[in-house]
Scaffold this motif. Sequence first.
Motif, PDB file in Angstrom:
ATOM      1  N   MET A  85       0.848  -1.198   0.000  1.00 39.93           N
ATOM      2  CA  MET A  85       0.000   0.000   0.000  1.00 39.93           C
ATOM      3  C   MET A  85       0.883   1.248   0.000  1.00 39.93           C
ATOM      4  O   MET A  85       0.543   2.254  -0.611  1.00 39.93           O
ATOM      5  CB  MET A  85      -0.951  -0.005   1.198  1.00 39.93           C
ATOM      6  CG  MET A  85      -2.057  -1.028   1.086  1.00 39.93           C
ATOM      7  SD  MET A  85      -3.167  -0.668  -0.298  1.00 39.93           S
ATOM      8  CE  MET A  85      -3.813  -2.293  -0.622  1.00 39.93           C
ATOM      9  N   GLU A  89       0.693   4.289  -2.601  1.00 38.89           N
ATOM     10  CA  GLU A  89       0.577   5.680  -2.194  1.00 38.89           C
ATOM     11  C   GLU A  89       1.677   6.524  -2.845  1.00 38.89           C
ATOM     12  O   GLU A  89       1.426   7.657  -3.264  1.00 38.89           O
ATOM     13  CB  GLU A  89       0.628   5.815  -0.680  1.00 38.89           C
ATOM     14  CG  GLU A  89       0.365   7.242  -0.223  1.00 38.89           C
ATOM     15  CD  GLU A  89       0.172   7.354   1.268  1.00 38.89           C
ATOM     16  OE1 GLU A  89      -0.667   8.177   1.670  1.00 38.89           O
ATOM     17  OE2 GLU A  89       0.850   6.638   2.021  1.00 38.89           O
ATOM     18  N   THR A  90       2.880   5.981  -2.952  1.00 42.73           N
ATOM     19  CA  THR A  90       3.974   6.701  -3.621  1.00 42.73           C
ATOM     20  C   THR A  90       3.601   7.003  -5.072  1.00 42.73           C
ATOM     21  O   THR A  90       3.820   8.117  -5.562  1.00 42.73           O
ATOM     22  CB  THR A  90       5.277   5.883  -3.546  1.00 42.73           C
ATOM     23  OG1 THR A  90       5.637   5.723  -2.170  1.00 42.73           O
ATOM     24  CG2 THR A  90       6.409   6.570  -4.287  1.00 42.73           C
ATOM     25  N   CYS A  92       0.603   7.295  -6.239  1.00 36.68           N
ATOM     26  CA  CYS A  92      -0.467   8.292  -6.187  1.00 36.68           C
ATOM     27  C   CYS A  92       0.119   9.690  -5.949  1.00 36.68           C
ATOM     28  O   CYS A  92      -0.283  10.657  -6.597  1.00 36.68           O
ATOM     29  CB  CYS A  92      -1.444   7.911  -5.071  1.00 36.68           C
ATOM     30  SG  CYS A  92      -2.927   8.919  -5.006  1.00 36.68           S
ATOM     31  N   LEU A  93       1.077   9.786  -5.037  1.00 29.76           N
ATOM     32  CA  LEU A  93       1.716  11.073  -4.738  1.00 29.76           C
ATOM     33  C   LEU A  93       2.473  11.629  -5.936  1.00 29.76           C
ATOM     34  O   LEU A  93       2.555  12.850  -6.110  1.00 29.76           O
ATOM     35  CB  LEU A  93       2.656  10.930  -3.542  1.00 29.76           C
ATOM     36  CG  LEU A  93       1.973  10.810  -2.185  1.00 29.76           C
ATOM     37  CD1 LEU A  93       2.954  10.334  -1.120  1.00 29.76           C
ATOM     38  CD2 LEU A  93       1.338  12.134  -1.786  1.00 29.76           C
ATOM     39  N   CYS A  99      -2.278  13.607  -2.661  1.00 33.31           N
ATOM     40  CA  CYS A  99      -2.932  12.306  -2.570  1.00 33.31           C
ATOM     41  C   CYS A  99      -2.694  11.640  -1.214  1.00 33.31           C
ATOM     42  O   CYS A  99      -1.595  11.681  -0.676  1.00 33.31           O
ATOM     43  CB  CYS A  99      -2.416  11.390  -3.678  1.00 33.31           C
ATOM     44  SG  CYS A  99      -3.184   9.767  -3.671  1.00 33.31           S
ATOM     45  N   ARG A 100      -3.748  11.024  -0.688  1.00 32.83           N
ATOM     46  CA  ARG A 100      -3.644  10.166   0.496  1.00 32.83           C
ATOM     47  C   ARG A 100      -4.252   8.827   0.140  1.00 32.83           C
ATOM     48  O   ARG A 100      -5.253   8.757  -0.578  1.00 32.83           O
ATOM     49  CB  ARG A 100      -4.417  10.760   1.670  1.00 32.83           C
ATOM     50  CG  ARG A 100      -3.782  11.983   2.255  1.00 32.83           C
ATOM     51  CD  ARG A 100      -4.405  12.374   3.582  1.00 32.83           C
ATOM     52  NE  ARG A 100      -5.840  12.163   3.648  1.00 32.83           N
ATOM     53  CZ  ARG A 100      -6.736  13.065   4.035  1.00 32.83           C
ATOM     54  NH1 ARG A 100      -6.336  14.259   4.400  1.00 32.83           N
ATOM     55  NH2 ARG A 100      -8.009  12.785   4.053  1.00 32.83           N
ATOM     56  N   LEU A 101      -3.673   7.758   0.665  1.00 30.26           N
ATOM     57  CA  LEU A 101      -4.169   6.415   0.389  1.00 30.26           C
ATOM     58  C   LEU A 101      -4.354   5.673   1.703  1.00 30.26           C
ATOM     59  O   LEU A 101      -3.487   5.723   2.574  1.00 30.26           O
ATOM     60  CB  LEU A 101      -3.177   5.661  -0.499  1.00 30.26           C
ATOM     61  CG  LEU A 101      -3.609   4.262  -0.939  1.00 30.26           C
ATOM     62  CD1 LEU A 101      -3.243   4.031  -2.387  1.00 30.26           C
ATOM     63  CD2 LEU A 101      -3.010   3.192  -0.060  1.00 30.26           C
ATOM     64  N   THR A 102      -5.498   4.997   1.839  1.00 32.67           N
ATOM     65  CA  THR A 102      -5.763   4.160   3.009  1.00 32.67           C
ATOM     66  C   THR A 102      -6.362   2.845   2.528  1.00 32.67           C
ATOM     67  O   THR A 102      -7.002   2.784   1.472  1.00 32.67           O
ATOM     68  CB  THR A 102      -6.752   4.827   3.990  1.00 32.67           C
ATOM     69  OG1 THR A 102      -7.963   5.153   3.292  1.00 32.67           O
ATOM     70  CG2 THR A 102      -6.176   6.081   4.594  1.00 32.67           C
ATOM     71  N   TRP A 112      -8.574  -0.292  -1.589  1.00 32.29           N
ATOM     72  CA  TRP A 112      -7.995   0.900  -1.001  1.00 32.29           C
ATOM     73  C   TRP A 112      -8.768   2.109  -1.486  1.00 32.29           C
ATOM     74  O   TRP A 112      -9.528   2.053  -2.448  1.00 32.29           O
ATOM     75  CB  TRP A 112      -6.517   1.025  -1.341  1.00 32.29           C
ATOM     76  CG  TRP A 112      -6.210   1.217  -2.797  1.00 32.29           C
ATOM     77  CD1 TRP A 112      -6.105   2.409  -3.469  1.00 32.29           C
ATOM     78  CD2 TRP A 112      -5.969   0.197  -3.786  1.00 32.29           C
ATOM     79  NE1 TRP A 112      -5.805   2.182  -4.797  1.00 32.29           N
ATOM     80  CE2 TRP A 112      -5.713   0.838  -5.005  1.00 32.29           C
ATOM     81  CE3 TRP A 112      -5.932  -1.197  -3.719  1.00 32.29           C
ATOM     82  CZ2 TRP A 112      -5.442   0.126  -6.175  1.00 32.29           C
ATOM     83  CZ3 TRP A 112      -5.660  -1.901  -4.884  1.00 32.29           C
ATOM     84  CH2 TRP A 112      -5.415  -1.241  -6.091  1.00 32.29           C
ATOM     85  N   THR A 114      -8.154   6.290  -2.352  1.00 26.34           N
ATOM     86  CA  THR A 114      -7.300   7.456  -2.494  1.00 26.34           C
ATOM     87  C   THR A 114      -8.180   8.689  -2.386  1.00 26.34           C
ATOM     88  O   THR A 114      -9.344   8.668  -2.813  1.00 26.34           O
ATOM     89  CB  THR A 114      -6.552   7.479  -3.849  1.00 26.34           C
ATOM     90  OG1 THR A 114      -7.509   7.402  -4.910  1.00 26.34           O
ATOM     91  CG2 THR A 114      -5.558   6.339  -3.948  1.00 26.34           C
ATOM     92  N   TYR A 116      -7.893  13.160  -2.767  1.00 24.87           N
ATOM     93  CA  TYR A 116      -7.019  14.158  -3.358  1.00 24.87           C
ATOM     94  C   TYR A 116      -7.810  15.428  -3.631  1.00 24.87           C
ATOM     95  O   TYR A 116      -9.041  15.400  -3.790  1.00 24.87           O
ATOM     96  CB  TYR A 116      -6.430  13.637  -4.681  1.00 24.87           C
ATOM     97  CG  TYR A 116      -7.462  12.876  -5.483  1.00 24.87           C
ATOM     98  CD1 TYR A 116      -8.320  13.540  -6.356  1.00 24.87           C
ATOM     99  CD2 TYR A 116      -7.621  11.505  -5.313  1.00 24.87           C
ATOM    100  CE1 TYR A 116      -9.295  12.849  -7.049  1.00 24.87           C
ATOM    101  CE2 TYR A 116      -8.602  10.809  -6.000  1.00 24.87           C
ATOM    102  CZ  TYR A 116      -9.440  11.485  -6.870  1.00 24.87           C
ATOM    103  OH  TYR A 116     -10.420  10.800  -7.541  1.00 24.87           O
TER     104      TYR A 116
END
Length: 165
Positions: A85, A89-90, A92-93, A99-102, A112, A114, A116
């Motif tokens: 994950m 997230e990297t 996505c960034l 961007c945030r990912l959970t 997951w 994302t 933004y």
Amino acid sequence: MRCLLVILSSLWSQAALAQGFAVHDLTPLADEARNALGKDATVQAQPLQLMLTCPPCDGAPTVALQLGRLTDGTEGRIRSGKTTMGALETMCLQKNPDCRLTTLPAGRAVAWITSYAFGSGAGATAVVLRDGDLLTIDARSIDRGAAEDAVLGLARKLLPRIVGR
């Protein structure tokens, strides 16, 4: 020969039952989706897509749920730990520094969310994968919290039925 056909038939049916989501037509979920987003929401339903809008809801979200397939190996890499994950997230960034990912609990699926910012609004997208089946829940809103709330509310309500056991 009959015995062979019976065996092959039973194996084929078991293989078909073991793959993907339990639901492959979103139209029966339209009312549940509308209620999950808000009592004033409107929905347009097609077998592979639900479009929801709710101007009077907090943040005035617009949401698209879409069924598809993703067979590029992403799911396998995530399940095996080859892609984490953190790595997602990297990526996505790199596309959007905001961007945030959970992770998203989704039963037997990998999932997951994302979130933004963009322009004067915000978005949140849930990605859910199971045996090559793909569900995306994509929300746009005037703020991040409302977009995330829309995605999470729909996911909590619908994922158990879509993903299955």
